[in-house]
Design a protein around this motif. Structure first.
Motif, PDB file in Angstrom:
ATOM      1  N   THR A 176     -17.793  57.965  -4.277  1.00 52.36           N
ATOM      2  CA  THR A 176     -17.850  57.059  -3.128  1.00 52.36           C
ATOM      3  C   THR A 176     -19.120  56.202  -3.134  1.00 52.36           C
ATOM      4  O   THR A 176     -19.242  55.272  -2.336  1.00 52.36           O
ATOM      5  CB  THR A 176     -17.790  57.839  -1.803  1.00 52.36           C
ATOM      6  OG1 THR A 176     -18.877  58.772  -1.758  1.00 52.36           O
ATOM      7  CG2 THR A 176     -16.468  58.598  -1.682  1.00 52.36           C
ATOM      8  N   ARG A 177     -20.058  56.528  -4.001  1.00 51.04           N
ATOM      9  CA  ARG A 177     -21.318  55.785  -4.089  1.00 51.04           C
ATOM     10  C   ARG A 177     -21.757  55.750  -5.551  1.00 51.04           C
ATOM     11  O   ARG A 177     -21.759  56.780  -6.224  1.00 51.04           O
ATOM     12  CB  ARG A 177     -22.382  56.470  -3.244  1.00 51.04           C
ATOM     13  CG  ARG A 177     -23.723  55.740  -3.160  1.00 51.04           C
ATOM     14  CD  ARG A 177     -23.656  54.527  -2.273  1.00 51.04           C
ATOM     15  NE  ARG A 177     -25.006  54.009  -1.947  1.00 51.04           N
ATOM     16  CZ  ARG A 177     -25.235  52.808  -1.453  1.00 51.04           C
ATOM     17  NH1 ARG A 177     -24.219  51.992  -1.204  1.00 51.04           N
ATOM     18  NH2 ARG A 177     -26.461  52.413  -1.172  1.00 51.04           N
TER      19      ARG A 177
ATOM     20  N   TYR B 170     -17.319  45.673  -3.376  1.00 53.09           N
ATOM     21  CA  TYR B 170     -17.509  47.005  -2.784  1.00 53.09           C
ATOM     22  C   TYR B 170     -18.991  47.232  -2.444  1.00 53.09           C
ATOM     23  O   TYR B 170     -19.636  48.128  -2.983  1.00 53.09           O
ATOM     24  CB  TYR B 170     -17.003  48.084  -3.750  1.00 53.09           C
ATOM     25  CG  TYR B 170     -15.560  47.867  -4.142  1.00 53.09           C
ATOM     26  CD1 TYR B 170     -14.527  48.145  -3.250  1.00 53.09           C
ATOM     27  CD2 TYR B 170     -15.223  47.336  -5.384  1.00 53.09           C
ATOM     28  CE1 TYR B 170     -13.198  47.916  -3.587  1.00 53.09           C
ATOM     29  CE2 TYR B 170     -13.899  47.111  -5.738  1.00 53.09           C
ATOM     30  CZ  TYR B 170     -12.895  47.401  -4.831  1.00 53.09           C
ATOM     31  OH  TYR B 170     -11.574  47.172  -5.171  1.00 53.09           O
TER      32      TYR B 170
ATOM     33  N   GLU C  20     -20.460  48.549   0.039  1.00 52.01           N
ATOM     34  CA  GLU C  20     -20.780  49.856   0.612  1.00 52.01           C
ATOM     35  C   GLU C  20     -20.899  50.947  -0.452  1.00 52.01           C
ATOM     36  O   GLU C  20     -21.445  52.025  -0.197  1.00 52.01           O
ATOM     37  CB  GLU C  20     -19.696  50.247   1.629  1.00 52.01           C
ATOM     38  CG  GLU C  20     -18.368  50.717   1.048  1.00 52.01           C
ATOM     39  CD  GLU C  20     -17.537  49.624   0.369  1.00 52.01           C
ATOM     40  OE1 GLU C  20     -16.593  49.966  -0.372  1.00 52.01           O
ATOM     41  OE2 GLU C  20     -17.825  48.431   0.586  1.00 52.01           O
TER      42      GLU C  20
ATOM     43  N   THR D  44     -25.444  43.763  -0.897  1.00 53.61           N
ATOM     44  CA  THR D  44     -26.438  44.645  -0.285  1.00 53.61           C
ATOM     45  C   THR D  44     -27.162  45.495  -1.320  1.00 53.61           C
ATOM     46  O   THR D  44     -28.160  46.142  -0.998  1.00 53.61           O
ATOM     47  CB  THR D  44     -25.782  45.565   0.752  1.00 53.61           C
ATOM     48  OG1 THR D  44     -24.742  46.331   0.119  1.00 53.61           O
ATOM     49  CG2 THR D  44     -25.165  44.760   1.894  1.00 53.61           C
TER      50      THR D  44
END
Length: 337
Positions: A120-121, A142, A144, A273
């Protein structure tokens, strides 16, 4: 080289509307995923490259150390291992293989990382050339999920000058009489050799040739380099339709075409980000430093580090130890941040 895994994507609908039925993504892994799946790195392939061509940047004591990280190298769609014109059954075989975007490639890779590995990361996404383009795309598609990116010798949007260069490659491949509109029965070797010579004027800088650095690589003359390195490169199990599929992906690359950005490249870059270290090469004729300086102006947390020297685009190809050390050191600092 044949030791790799395949992830079945199923019926995979592409950004331009076609559905590849029974699509698959070939990949190789290095290292072991940890308990919370927090040590994953994605390191995509480049134009015509296969996973083993990325291994020069992976190793003990390097930033991409398999003892510390779980490194996944997904093969780009069209490279001959993942779904490609050369391995797809009719009706989407050979010349009928559909258009594939950077967004499509990264969506397939996201499916691999989340569904196959439960990630997920991502600690990092990095890549050379078209791998850099996929790196930018990961950060836009993506945000995040991506903590850090390090695109080197590549871009977030293909410049018009770059598109013109690729038109030369395309023309060389398709002009061969044996090409037959993509329905060839034997490899169009004349076109492949011609494409190699078009590429030769772009892959390395003018200073590389002025200083005859190819002699350090073991080539005895300019012609020996053109035949031994460049023609050998294009004839090394590279299919013309596969090359043209990836060429289309490259020519049409633009993070602004990600759904939700309506073609606005700047808006897409501003949405990133991830902490970014962007590494163009000083004399890269495809992706000059000023292009990536422009991209860095719009990414909120980006640092530009220009790879010095005369190797041009191939500063990111693993052939020059000084360039390899530069990229590796930047990755170490980025991962430690």
């Amino acid at each position: 080289m044949s030791d790799y895994s395949t992830y079945e994507l199923g019926d995979f609908t592409l950004q331009h509307g076609a559905t590849l039925r029974g699509a698959h993504l070939a990949y190789q892994t290095y290292g072991t995923i940890n308990g919370d799946a927090s040590n994953a790195i994605v390191y995509p392939t480049w134009y015509s490259g296969r996973h083993w061509d990325n291994e020069w940047l992976i190793g003990e004591g390097m930033a991409l150390d398999p003892a510390k990280y779980f490194i996944v190298v997904p093969n780009m769609v069209g490279n001959g291992l993942s779904s490609s014109p050369s391995n797809t059954p009719p009706p989407y075989d050979r010349a009928r293989f559909p258009a594939v975007t950077m967004y499509d490639n990264v969506r397939a890779q996201h499916q691999l990382m989340t569904e196959r590995f439960g990630v997920t990361r991502l600690a990092l996404v990095t890549g050379w050339s078209m791998g850099a383009g996929q790196t930018y795309q990961w950060a836009v598609s993506y945000p995040e999920m991506v903590a850090r990116i390090a695109p080197f010798c590549g871009s977030s949007v293909t410049s018009e000058h770059n598109k013109v260069f690729l038109e030369g490659v395309k023309a060389a491949l398709t002009a061969d009489e044996a090409f037959r509109g993509g329905w060839y029965e034997r490899p169009p070797t004349t076109g492949l050799r011609a494409a190699a010579r078009v590429y030769a004027g772009w892959g390395f800088s003018q200073a590389f040739y002025w200083n005859r650095v190819y002699r350090q690589m073991g080539y005895s003359s300019l012609e020996d380099f053109l035949v031994g390195f460049w023609e050998g490169f294009f004839l090394d199990d590279r299919d013309a339709n596969n090359l043209l599929t990836m060429l289309w992906t490259w020519q049409n690359a633009d993070v602004g075409n990600t759904p939700g950005f309506d073609g606005d490249t700047v808006k897409a870059l501003r949405s990133i980000t991830a902490k970014a270290v962007v590494m163009p090469a000083e004399k890269d004729l495809y992706f000059p430093p000023e292009d990536e300086a422009w991209a860095c102006e719009h990414i909120p947390d980006a640092e530009l580090r220009v790879i010095p020297g005369i190797w041009g685009h191939f500063a990111g190809g693993g052939s020059n130890p000084d360039d390899t050390r530069f990229v590796d050191q930047a990755l170490k600092e980025l991962l430690a941040s």
